[in-house]
Motif scaffolding. Sequence first.
Motif, PDB file in Angstrom:
ATOM      1  N   LYS A 125      45.056  36.551  38.842  1.00 11.17           N
ATOM      2  CA  LYS A 125      45.885  36.016  39.925  1.00 11.17           C
ATOM      3  C   LYS A 125      45.460  36.578  41.280  1.00 11.17           C
ATOM      4  O   LYS A 125      45.242  35.835  42.235  1.00 11.17           O
ATOM      5  CB  LYS A 125      47.364  36.384  39.707  1.00 11.17           C
ATOM      6  CG  LYS A 125      47.902  36.045  38.353  1.00 11.17           C
ATOM      7  CD  LYS A 125      49.335  36.529  38.197  1.00 11.17           C
ATOM      8  CE  LYS A 125      49.513  38.031  38.219  1.00 11.17           C
ATOM      9  NZ  LYS A 125      49.076  38.715  37.010  1.00 11.17           N
ATOM     10  N   SER A 126      45.348  37.910  41.332  1.00  9.24           N
ATOM     11  CA  SER A 126      44.985  38.532  42.611  1.00  9.24           C
ATOM     12  C   SER A 126      43.618  38.058  43.059  1.00  9.24           C
ATOM     13  O   SER A 126      43.397  37.775  44.237  1.00  9.24           O
ATOM     14  CB  SER A 126      44.981  40.051  42.471  1.00  9.24           C
ATOM     15  OG  SER A 126      46.267  40.508  42.200  1.00  9.24           O
ATOM     16  N   THR A 127      42.703  37.988  42.112  1.00  7.68           N
ATOM     17  CA  THR A 127      41.349  37.557  42.455  1.00  7.68           C
ATOM     18  C   THR A 127      41.371  36.160  43.068  1.00  7.68           C
ATOM     19  O   THR A 127      40.734  35.904  44.099  1.00  7.68           O
ATOM     20  CB  THR A 127      40.461  37.569  41.197  1.00  7.68           C
ATOM     21  OG1 THR A 127      40.529  38.876  40.622  1.00  7.68           O
ATOM     22  CG2 THR A 127      39.031  37.240  41.536  1.00  7.68           C
ATOM     23  N   GLY A 159      46.149  41.110  34.833  1.00  9.09           N
ATOM     24  CA  GLY A 159      44.720  41.064  34.545  1.00  9.09           C
ATOM     25  C   GLY A 159      44.177  39.664  34.326  1.00  9.09           C
ATOM     26  O   GLY A 159      43.004  39.495  34.008  1.00  9.09           O
TER      27      GLY A 159
HETATM   28  N1  LIG Z   1      36.194  44.238  42.208  1.00 10.34           N
HETATM   29  C1  LIG Z   1      36.193  44.005  40.886  1.00 10.34           C
HETATM   30  N2  LIG Z   1      35.106  44.287  40.139  1.00 10.34           N
HETATM   31  C2  LIG Z   1      35.092  44.032  38.814  1.00 10.34           C
HETATM   32  N3  LIG Z   1      36.112  43.527  38.144  1.00 10.34           N
HETATM   33  C3  LIG Z   1      37.228  43.207  38.817  1.00 10.34           C
HETATM   34  C4  LIG Z   1      37.320  43.438  40.227  1.00 10.34           C
HETATM   35  N4  LIG Z   1      38.556  43.043  40.635  1.00 10.34           N
HETATM   36  C5  LIG Z   1      39.178  42.582  39.535  1.00 10.34           C
HETATM   37  N5  LIG Z   1      38.393  42.691  38.442  1.00 10.34           N
HETATM   38  C6  LIG Z   1      38.741  42.267  37.087  1.00 10.34           C
HETATM   39  O1  LIG Z   1      39.131  40.929  37.141  1.00 10.34           O
HETATM   40  C7  LIG Z   1      40.234  40.690  36.289  1.00 10.34           C
HETATM   41  C8  LIG Z   1      41.362  40.053  37.061  1.00 10.34           C
HETATM   42  O2  LIG Z   1      41.878  40.981  37.961  1.00 10.34           O
HETATM   43  P1  LIG Z   1      43.095  40.646  38.914  1.00 10.34           P
HETATM   44  O3  LIG Z   1      42.785  39.406  39.653  1.00 10.34           O
HETATM   45  O4  LIG Z   1      43.387  41.839  39.727  1.00 10.34           O
HETATM   46  O5  LIG Z   1      44.279  40.410  37.881  1.00 10.34           O
HETATM   47  P2  LIG Z   1      45.823  40.235  38.162  1.00 10.34           P
HETATM   48  O6  LIG Z   1      46.062  40.269  39.623  1.00 10.34           O
HETATM   49  O7  LIG Z   1      46.156  38.914  37.544  1.00 10.34           O
HETATM   50  O8  LIG Z   1      46.492  41.333  37.428  1.00 10.34           O
HETATM   51  C9  LIG Z   1      40.603  42.019  35.676  1.00 10.34           C
HETATM   52  O9  LIG Z   1      40.073  42.060  34.379  1.00 10.34           O
HETATM   53  C10 LIG Z   1      39.931  43.013  36.564  1.00 10.34           C
HETATM   54  O10 LIG Z   1      39.544  44.141  35.816  1.00 10.34           O
END
Ligand SMILES: Nc1ncnc2c1ncn2[C@@H]1O[C@H](COP(=O)(O)OP(=O)(O)O)[C@@H](O)[C@H]1O
Lengths: 291, 276, 355
Positions: C42-44, C39
């Motif tokens: 990273k993915s973002t 959370g």
């Molecule tokens: N499309 C989206 N809309 C709203 N919030 C998002 C979206 N994608 C990710 N988030 C939020 O952004 C944060 C980072 O997500 P993410 O990058 O998936 O984390 P990780 O890959 O590090 O676990 C999280 O709190 C997630 O809930």
Amino acid sequence: MKSDTFWRYATLAPAVILFVLLTILPLFNLAALSFHNVEWINREAVWEWVGLRNYAKLPNDTLFNAGILNTILFAVVAVAFQMVLGFWLALMTTRVTRLRVFYRTVFILPILVPGIVIGAIWKLMYSYDFGIINQVILWFGGNPVDWLGNPDLALMSVIIVDVWHWTPFCFLLMLASLESLPQDIFEAAEIDGARRWQVLRYIILPLMMPAIIVTFIFRMILAFKVFDEIYLLTGGGPGTSTEVISFTIYRRFFTEDQSGYGSAMSLATIAVIATMIILASRFATRKGPEQ
Amino acid sequence: MTDHGRSAPLARHAVLFGFALIVLFPFLWIVMASFKTQIALLMGQWKFSPTLYSYDAVLNGKTSDFVTNFKNSSIIAITSTTIVLTVATLAAFSLYRLRWADWVLRILLAWSVIFHMVPPITLAGAWYTMFRSIGLDNTYAGIILAHTTINLPMALWMMGVFIKDVPKELVEAAQIDGAKTPRVLWNVVVPIVRPGLAATGILCFIFSWNEFPVALTLSQRATATVPLGIGKYAQENTIAFTEMAAASTLSIVPAFILLIVAQRFIVRGLTSGAVK
Amino acid sequence: MATVELKGVTKRFGAVEVITNVDLSIEEGEFLVLVGPSGCGKSTLLRMISGLETISVGDMFIGGKRVNDVPARDRGISMVFQSYALYPHMTSAQNMSFALRLAGKTPDEQSKRIKPAAGVLGLGDYLDRFPRELSGGQRQRVAMGRAIVREPDVFLFDEPLSNLDAKLRVRMRAELKELHQKLKTTTVYVTHDQVEAMTLADRIVVLRDGIIEQVGAPLELYDNPRNKFVGSFLGSPSMNFFDLRVDPDAPEQAVFADGDKLCLPRSLEGHSRVTVGIRPEALNLVAEGTENAISAKVVVIEPTGAETELFLRKGDTHIIASFRERLNVRPGDTVFLSADPAKYHLFDSTTEMAI
Ligand SMILES: Nc1ncnc2c1ncn2[C@@H]1O[C@H](COP(=O)(O)OP(=O)(O)O)[C@@H](O)[C@H]1O
Ligand SMILES: [Mg+2]
């Protein structure tokens, strides 16, 4: 990105255009019509402004009143029977595994058959002179019954047809929901010493509530649209005993060619039905989750 | 363990079988009636020698339009199903996989639900008036448009359910692989939702085939559909009951064939789409 | 091969800011790992590099070219997803060649590119199988194969090994590293698993709540964490932390609540408290009275064969110590631990930054 944006709009556009042209525009069209009397002269519509007079006529229209009342009566009684019967049958027959495909075929069949054919079938079966139902009554020594011609019976006869038509569908949905309930819950309840009706009241009913509500709403919506069977079975008669709202609108708008008045009636009906369905589903969903 | 009815297994079978018989009997009755002579029917004879007289009258009779009705229904149902599948798939894909703002999705779905709740006859008057003023009354195009619109909410809903099942990553992987939107849809999404398309298509076809009130208001003799043909029998002064039975039997044939050969799609459609 | 550069990149979902002002530059051929708890964004961040997610503020460059408005398909990247995202209706070969097909390559060219990739990944026998007919590891390889055949400038991986069982994960990790050594393609790799990060990375980026905590080579981060978070995140078992009072009279000494003392490597004049971090493997068992020794009670002993881990308690503080040798201690024993003061990590008790 440009191409992506283009396709984003292009993929959604057909649906939006269809909705706008064929549902929203017609609503405005109805609204405009409802303030006029319209006559067709040489394929040209001649509009005469009448203000709210079409709406003013509605409350005193016996057909309209009968239509609304009968539709509600029809929907409530028919759907109630279908739900209760379907639920009871599902309880009675759960876990019967033999002949599954056969049963499923039989129970889906009525849903796929044109409503008008359902009407035709029952017109034959209800026939005063040679219908199978009266034949059986005669055979038992009773007097033949005028199922569709007797104003006191006609609506009930139509409701019976609808119950026959849709109970299998309700049954299938209830059965699917019942069989998807986790089995260990029943075992746990049994160990807890629950009686049969207690299991039903405190476990099965609450767990099946979502399926019950969905089935109920789905059926109510369809029941309010009833037209085909009535058209064929009774044509709204005798008198106004089976007059339903869709039929009234059809009659006023098309048979009697009163476009303006028919439009006012259509809009009033849309308003009434939308209000009722919204209220009903509000009530249902509020009741549902607190269980 | 669900022994709530406390009924022995045999009793359960009996209940279910009885129920099935009640559901099935009227169909058997009308099929039987279609093979009777008018006299045999009126006399309530159980033993009779089957005759194809009624079928002959329905299919070849000079006053019978049934063959035309059948052709009209086929054209209308197939065309409107093709259109509604295309429109609904495009829209569902767009809504659920191309990042529309929330309010777009909500407004469109809400409107389609509301429209789905309202009896179609209420809009038929407006359709009639509009079509007539542009010369679409009594044409295939008019009825096809109407049926497409009537089936659109259900198709949109069902295709939405199926497309939401396609993982977002697949669409993204395709985008990275170099696919533009039409390719993503055609080469990735459509092949995966093919069973869903079949389920939706079959239901749309059947509903269009069965639709009565709107076809009644928008067509005349040349474009009349099968249900109109059957409805006409009931309007005559002396009802030709056996012919009505024969026409009814014939009209069920397409749905019946679909029910036999494509039951899993229909079940899937009815349970996962139409009501979920 | 290409460089990737992020300048002041910020991402908002509505009002929520999930990535804050990230500056990062990734060198040609580098294997960069983004690591952080679930959370943290990273993915973002990875998806912004790929073009699947738009950039709210800031600029992104790939190969020196600004790509903010370039769609994913034109960025010269390929991506391996955690779920693999294989097209279920295509065989392995079709999955791998889909991008080539879209690019208008002839079937000949396609198979010319697939063959070596399949060879490298040992997929030769599985080319005609559908994803549902493959095991998890094989699917993983097909997903990598699909990324390879595009011959991208940058590889992006989003937790590609998370869905594999532990054994396979270790093997695929090694294969991934070998692959990178062979292809030398710039790689950005996302994981929440610090072991993966340590073993694979040329450089690690530690991310927390959308903010970069520290960037550096794995051992550099391991040895010199910039703050308590990085210290605790890297290394397994995790670093022990002791919140201690600095002796005002002898500021090179930190005092436990029970009176035990640690002699710090340098004087902390002006600090009243300090957090001392000591890695479990830096702790040694010593005799009572040894300088810098602290007493603790053994709670649990976990022999894993190669190592022995001791779970201890000192007052309210939990301590983990790990040893290469087998130990002759029992639960309930009081033992004495000490570490080379050079291996102490000192953090400010309030800001949690290294001092
Ligand atoms: N499309 C989206 N809309 C709203 N919030 C998002 C979206 N994608 C990710 N988030 C939020 O952004 C944060 C980072 O997500 P993410 O990058 O998936 O984390 P990780 O890959 O590090 O676990 C999280 O709190 C997630 O809930
Ligand atoms: Mg992630």
